[in-house]
Write an enzyme that holds these catalytic residues in place. Structure first.
Site, short mmCIF file in Angstrom:
data_model
loop_
_atom_site.label_atom_id
_atom_site.label_comp_id
_atom_site.label_asym_id
_atom_site.label_seq_id
_atom_site.Cartn_x
_atom_site.Cartn_y
_atom_site.Cartn_z
N ARG A 16 0.83 -1.22 0.00
CA ARG A 16 0.00 0.00 0.00
C ARG A 16 0.86 1.27 0.00
O ARG A 16 0.55 2.25 0.67
CB ARG A 16 -0.96 0.00 1.20
CG ARG A 16 -2.04 -1.06 1.11
CD ARG A 16 -2.93 -1.09 2.33
NE ARG A 16 -2.17 -1.50 3.51
CZ ARG A 16 -2.47 -1.18 4.76
NH1 ARG A 16 -3.53 -0.43 5.01
NH2 ARG A 16 -1.74 -1.59 5.76
N LEU A 18 1.19 3.49 -2.27
CA LEU A 18 0.50 4.67 -2.79
C LEU A 18 -0.35 5.32 -1.70
O LEU A 18 -0.33 6.55 -1.54
CB LEU A 18 -0.37 4.30 -4.01
CG LEU A 18 -1.09 5.48 -4.66
CD1 LEU A 18 -0.10 6.52 -5.19
CD2 LEU A 18 -2.01 5.01 -5.80
N LYS A 122 -20.45 3.74 -6.78
CA LYS A 122 -19.88 2.43 -7.10
C LYS A 122 -19.54 2.31 -8.58
O LYS A 122 -20.32 2.74 -9.44
CB LYS A 122 -20.89 1.34 -6.74
CG LYS A 122 -21.03 1.15 -5.25
CD LYS A 122 -20.13 0.05 -4.77
CE LYS A 122 -20.21 -0.07 -3.27
NZ LYS A 122 -19.80 -1.37 -2.82
N ARG A 527 -8.28 4.86 0.47
CA ARG A 527 -8.98 3.85 1.29
C ARG A 527 -8.84 2.47 0.65
O ARG A 527 -9.26 2.26 -0.48
CB ARG A 527 -10.45 4.20 1.47
CG ARG A 527 -11.18 3.12 2.25
CD ARG A 527 -12.50 3.58 2.84
NE ARG A 527 -13.33 2.47 3.27
CZ ARG A 527 -13.11 1.68 4.31
NH1 ARG A 527 -12.05 1.87 5.07
NH2 ARG A 527 -13.94 0.69 4.62
N TRP A 573 -19.47 -8.11 0.94
CA TRP A 573 -18.21 -7.47 1.34
C TRP A 573 -17.10 -8.49 1.62
O TRP A 573 -16.13 -8.20 2.31
CB TRP A 573 -18.46 -6.54 2.54
CG TRP A 573 -19.25 -5.33 2.13
CD1 TRP A 573 -19.61 -4.96 0.86
CD2 TRP A 573 -19.80 -4.33 2.99
NE1 TRP A 573 -20.34 -3.80 0.88
CE2 TRP A 573 -20.48 -3.39 2.17
CE3 TRP A 573 -19.80 -4.14 4.38
CZ2 TRP A 573 -21.14 -2.27 2.69
CZ3 TRP A 573 -20.46 -3.02 4.90
CH2 TRP A 573 -21.11 -2.11 4.06
N GLU A 677 -31.24 6.08 5.96
CA GLU A 677 -30.49 7.34 5.84
C GLU A 677 -31.35 8.33 5.04
O GLU A 677 -31.53 8.16 3.84
CB GLU A 677 -29.19 7.04 5.09
CG GLU A 677 -28.16 8.13 5.13
CD GLU A 677 -26.87 7.71 4.44
OE1 GLU A 677 -26.53 8.34 3.44
OE2 GLU A 677 -26.23 6.75 4.88
N HIS A 706 -22.21 11.86 8.90
CA HIS A 706 -20.98 12.02 8.13
C HIS A 706 -20.40 13.43 8.27
O HIS A 706 -19.29 13.69 7.83
CB HIS A 706 -21.23 11.70 6.66
CG HIS A 706 -21.75 10.31 6.46
ND1 HIS A 706 -23.10 10.04 6.37
CD2 HIS A 706 -21.12 9.11 6.39
CE1 HIS A 706 -23.27 8.74 6.23
NE2 HIS A 706 -22.09 8.15 6.24
N CYS A 738 -26.91 6.84 10.65
CA CYS A 738 -25.92 5.77 10.52
C CYS A 738 -25.21 5.61 11.86
O CYS A 738 -25.47 6.36 12.80
CB CYS A 738 -24.92 6.11 9.41
SG CYS A 738 -24.48 4.69 8.40
#
Length: 766
Positions: A16, A18, A122, A527, A573, A677, A706, A738
């Site tokens: 990782r 980068l 996505k 991420r 996931w 949400e 958020h 959330c």
């Protein structure tokens, strides 16, 4: 002769690198020259790794500082006004990162003051996210970013055969959003095409022979006018003096097959992992001059390819195509971890079943060699090894558990139905729970402080005894319960201090899952996620959450919610198995979670929440495939939730913003309460529930977790009054939108004080 090529390679680096460089640059700990050097070194290493694996034509332009779609937006000059520099200055890396991350008000940057980031969504049905291009009605396009050409020069200087990769014009427009007016994005095509023509001509001038043009939207249900645009676009682009390979992936071409096969280009790539059934038709429909690239190695999963099966297809194709045959992964390897060679703690057998990006390149090369040199010793050895792996997996007792399979086969329709209809259940639940109108609760998690993370890390490293770790977590639970009681919340949660991640926490405790150390893939920007791998039949050896929840319930006389992750989210996931269907894996997960739900009920926990954050993400790309998915996904949820008595209340939580097209399926899940949400949409999302006449209870999120901003009581009262116009007040719950894991305690408490006050105001005026 078959040619081995690749559509794209992971950009993050084996360790990782980068991600670490990006974050150091954003913190001011690394200058731009240092960041660019990391990028240059990674590209060189990745090209060499592919070449060493046997890839003959290397993808160039698949590297991105944040996201490949964002790179294209800069290249085309699609830079929203709020990020533009003064006097038409060329964009910089600061511009790129500002578009990706936003800029805080008052921060000086050379491109902009305060500006919110571009929207992220996505990338098709993967777990990668791209930055959505923003188009205005008067959008102008101009070549504004030199990265692609610089990287082609880099690759050529290192002696590589470079195949630049660009997103096709129709896919790029499709991925964007029309902003500030209602207009058809296709109207922008004639302004965009000259930039593509300029790019292709410049690449030809650099000595490029082949360019890969990605058009994955050809596997979608396209409106007729978009289909009509294809031939016109590629008739214009064919003038550029270099060869063009149109790449399609993530599914079959179906009714677009004839269109794709006959585009005026030199080659076509198809995905035979997702859609093997399209192979015979494409072979018959492909013009005799055209290259056909077969995607036979799965670019989206971690399993070793069944080489023998793939070789059978290739040898058949070679008889028909001769030198017009290319071999590749099904899609870019962006969605695969980098190198299995880094894994030093997986057992030998399990490791032999896997392949990451480097190994997938080796598989592609072996497949090409199996056509070109069928008698080579290397080919025979690879095929023998692959045969042994497939045979071992087919019979391994680690994978195949008769008890789990028997339990799945024994599922009866009644197992996924509650004992009584919602009307009867809710009457019993209200009597037993004795909650006020507008009951208040939270979604589950509370702030994960540095102290919590350090304790968990120390325990995993053996530096903290189990007893000390349990006491540290009990202390956090006591703190969370005390705060909730002080705030006056009605239904409490234990705060999830012991959980690292909503999937990983459960996967670690289920048989049939394995974890890698270096199986990182990019989700977006810096991420990265490390999905668990489902390798075998899934079951729950023992209770996973009961001790924690029982401890929390013992601290209060108020109702304590049990908190679980649902079967569909667990599956979506993770890296799933390829030898059984997703439906079967979802059912196995549902049975494991069902056992946990029943254990929580036996421990006198009266409310159990089963989160399905990824329910909508599982939707297939084509609508014709939706009903089958929605049927097994809702059935899996009901299966895990339906063993309980009427008196036990089942909640679910979904955190996304589009319900209209799946509202019937959400109702079919039959959760007693759904929390969603809605705060950012000003309660507009509830329209879907109102129109459908959603029968069960709803907790529309009254504030956006958020954002660090603390909303006022008045704001939340206003939102709840809006909600009560659409949903009967007796069916409304009051909650954030959330979990609060990423927030700090001061802002969390301040927001919840106002939320409880808002609920009390509504009760007083009811």
């Amino acid at each position: 002769m078959a040619l081995a090529h690749n559509l794209g390679f992971p950009r993050i680096g084996r360790d990782r690198e980068l991600k670490k460089a990006q974050e150091a640059f954003w913190k001011g700990e690394l200058d731009e020259a240092g960041l660019r050097k990391v990028g240059r070194d990674l590209r060189a290493a990745h090209w060499q790794a592919q070449k060493d694996a046997g890839i003959e034509l290397l993808p160039v332009g698949d590297f991105a500082w944040y996201d490949q779609v964002l790179t294209h937006s800069l290249t085309f000059g699609v830079i929203p006004e709020r990020f533009r520099g003064h006097d038409g200055a060329k964009p910089t890396l600061q511009t790129l990162f500002a578009m990706a991350r936003g800029v805080a008000t008052g921060r000086s940057a050379n491109c902009c003051g305060g500006a919110h980031a571009q929207e992220m969504t996505k990338w098709f049905d993967t777990n990668y996210h791209y930055l959505v291009p923003e188009f205005t009605v008067d959008q102008q396009f101009a070549l504004s970013w030199e990265q692609l050409f610089e990287e082609v020069d880099e690759a050529k200087a290192l002696g590589h055969a470079a195949k630049p990769v660009v997103i096709g014009p129709l896919t790029y427009l499709w991925l964007g959003k029309a902003k500030g007016g209602d207009f058809d994005k296709l109207e922008l095509l004639d302004r965009l095409l000259p930039v593509y023509d300029e790019i292709l001509n410049r690449l030809a001038g650099q000595g490029v022979e082949w360019v890969q043009i990605d058009e994955p939207i050809l596997v979608l249900d396209l409106p007729q006018e978009w289909k009509n645009a294809y031939e016109r676009v590629y008739n214009i682009l064919q003038r550029a003096p270099l060869k063009k390979l149109v790449a399609t992936y993530f599914g079959g071409l179906e009714e677009n097959l004839g269109l794709a096969a006959n585009l005026p280009v030199d080659g076509l790539h198809i995905d035979l992992v997702r859609a093997p059934e399209q192979y015979p038709t494409i072979l018959d429909r492909l013009p005799a001059y055209k290259i056909l690239s077969l995607g036979l190695v799965n670019g989206r999963n971690v399993w070793a390819c069944d080489l023998e099966k793939a070789v059978d297809v290739l040898r058949h194709a070679a008889e028909r195509l001769g030198d017009r045959l290319w071999v590749a992964p099904s899609c870019s390897l962006l969605h695969s971890p980098v190198d299995l060679g880094r894994e030093d703690q997986l057992d030998t057998e399990l490791k032999s079943w896997l392949a990451f990006a480097v190994q997938k390149c080796q598989e592609v090369a072996v497949l090409a060699k199996a056509v070109n040199q069928p008698d080579a010793a290397e080919v025979a050895a690879a095929l023998a090894r692959s045969r042994a792996i497939q045979a071992g997996r087919a019979s391994s007792p680690r994978i195949h558990k008769p008890a789990v399979q028997a339990r799945v086969h024994a599922i009866k329709p009644g197992d996924s139905q509650r004992q009584s209809a919602f009307g009867q259940r809710i009457a019993k639940q209200r009597a037993g729970l004795n909650l006020p109108a507008y009951p208040t609760t939270t979604i589950g998690s509370f702030p994960q402080t540095p102290a919590i993370r350090l304790a968990r890390q120390a325990f995993k490293q053996g530096k903290l005894t189990e007893a000390d770790y349990v006491e540290a977590m009990h202390s956090e639970i006591r703190h969370a319960v005390q705060i909730q009681e002080n705030l006056g919340l009605d239904v409490l949660v234990h705060g999830e201090a012991e959980r690292n991640d909503m999937v990983e926490y459960f996967a670690e405790q289920l048989d049939g899952y394995v974890f890698t150390r270096f199986g990182w893939v990019q989700s977006y920007g810096s991420r990265c996620v490390k999905p668990a791998v489902i390798y075998g039949d899934l079951s729950r050896p023992e209770a996973m959450t009961v001790a924690w929840i029982r401890y929390a319930q013992g601290l209060t006389r108020k109702v304590m919610k049990g908190m679980l992750t649902g079967p569909v989210t667990m599956l979506m996931w993770s890296f799933p198995r390829e030898d059984v269907s997703r439906e079967t894996q979802a059912r196995q997960l549902a049975l494991a979670i069902r056992d946990e739900v029943l254990d929580l009920e036996a421990a006198d926990i009266k409310i159990v929440q089963i989160d399905e954050a990824a329910f909508r993400e599982g939707l297939p790309l084509r609508r014709s495939a939706w009903p089958a998915y929605l049927e097994w996904a809702t059935e899996a949820f009901r299966l895990c939730a339906s063993g309980v008595r009427d008196e036990t209340q089942i909640h679910t939580h979904m955190c996304y913003s589009e319900f209209n097209d799946v509202i019937e399926s959400i109702a079919a899940m039959d959760a007693d309460v759904i929390t969603i949400e809605t705060s950012r949409s000003d309660m507009e999302l509830l329209e879907a529930f109102e129109k459908f006449d959603y029968p069960n209870e709803i907790g529309p999120g009254v504030y956006d977790i958020h954002s660090p901003r603390v909303p006022s009581r008045e704001e939340m009262v206003k939102l709840l009054r809006k909600a009560a116009l659409r949903i009967p007040a007796e069916r409304l719950w009051v909650n954030p939108d959330c979990g609060l894991k990423t927030r700090a305690w001061p802002e969390t408490e301040a927001a919840l004080v106002n939320m409880v006050a808002a609920a009390r105001e509504l009760r007083a005026t009811a």
